[in-house]
Design a protein around this motif. Structure first.
Motif, short mmCIF file in Angstrom:
data_model
loop_
_atom_site.label_atom_id
_atom_site.label_comp_id
_atom_site.label_asym_id
_atom_site.label_seq_id
_atom_site.Cartn_x
_atom_site.Cartn_y
_atom_site.Cartn_z
N SER A 20 0.85 -1.19 0.00
CA SER A 20 0.00 0.00 0.00
C SER A 20 0.89 1.24 0.00
O SER A 20 1.92 1.27 0.67
N ALA B 136 -4.94 9.42 0.81
CA ALA B 136 -6.01 8.96 -0.07
C ALA B 136 -6.10 7.43 -0.17
O ALA B 136 -7.16 6.89 -0.46
N ASP B 137 -4.99 6.74 0.05
CA ASP B 137 -4.95 5.29 -0.14
C ASP B 137 -4.04 4.66 0.91
O ASP B 137 -2.81 4.73 0.79
N LEU C 100 -8.85 -1.48 3.75
CA LEU C 100 -8.27 -0.31 3.10
C LEU C 100 -9.14 0.92 3.35
O LEU C 100 -10.33 0.81 3.68
N SER C 101 -8.56 2.09 3.17
CA SER C 101 -9.30 3.34 3.38
C SER C 101 -10.48 3.47 2.42
O SER C 101 -11.45 4.15 2.73
N SER C 102 -10.42 2.78 1.30
CA SER C 102 -11.52 2.80 0.33
C SER C 102 -12.69 1.92 0.78
O SER C 102 -13.75 1.93 0.16
N GLY C 103 -12.49 1.13 1.83
CA GLY C 103 -13.52 0.21 2.30
C GLY C 103 -13.33 -1.21 1.79
O GLY C 103 -13.99 -2.14 2.24
N ALA C 104 -12.42 -1.39 0.84
CA ALA C 104 -12.15 -2.72 0.29
C ALA C 104 -11.44 -3.58 1.34
O ALA C 104 -10.76 -3.06 2.24
#
Length: 162
Positions: A86, A91-92, A141-145
């Motif tokens: 990562s 942002a990620d 992950l910060s994206s929810g994945a």
């Protein structure tokens, strides 16, 4: 095995394996083979905790590296290192790493919370395993994945009182 004055001297490993075989506990060391892949039991506690952590998301087998021994002679302390590929930017980034064991009395072994300030998504610890089982690693992950990795570990002496 050496002999000294008519007495056989054997290693501790040979003694333990012989004692386990004599006690009839060999099924604890045996994997069920299913077309070349290992099939290990998954307790209801594991399945409930796993579903709770996923929260309906579908995990992807990608970007997680788990360094865990294939054979743990003692389940009381099994070293583990987890790395997630990562960039760890605002942002990620990885927000959490969860470690679960499929047959432990308590399925969730540990949760590590991370943020971009960590710089690298890598954790290292020792875990306790009850018996031969799978160790499942989830990374949120910060994206929810969600990412997932599953690693089988053979344990010759259990560490959780089993």
């Amino acid at each position: 095995m050496r002999e000294k004055a008519g007495i056989a001297i054997i290693s501790r490993r040979t003694f333990v394996v012989s004692a386990i075989a004599a006690a009839g506990l060999t099924p604890l060391l045996v994997y069920a083979q299913n077309s070349g892949s290992m099939t290990l039991e998954r307790s209801q506690k594991f399945q409930d905790e796993f579903a709770k952590l996923l929260g309906g998301a579908t995990p992807v087998k990608d970007k997680i590296t788990v360094d865990l021994p294939e054979l743990a002679e003692n389940g009381n302390f099994v070293p583990i290192t987890i790395s997630v590929d990562s960039p760890m930017t605002d942002a990620d980034h990885v927000t959490a790493i969860h470690i679960l064991a499929t047959a432990n009395p308590v399925a969730l072994i540990a949760t590590f919370h991370l943020s971009p300030i960590n710089g690298v998504a890598r954790v290292q610890s020792r875990i306790r395993l009850a018996k031969t089982e799978d160790v499942v690693t989830l990374a949120k992950l910060s994206s929810g994945a969600m990412l997932i990795a599953t690693t089988p570990v053979k344990v010759t002496i259990g560490g959780c009182g089993i």
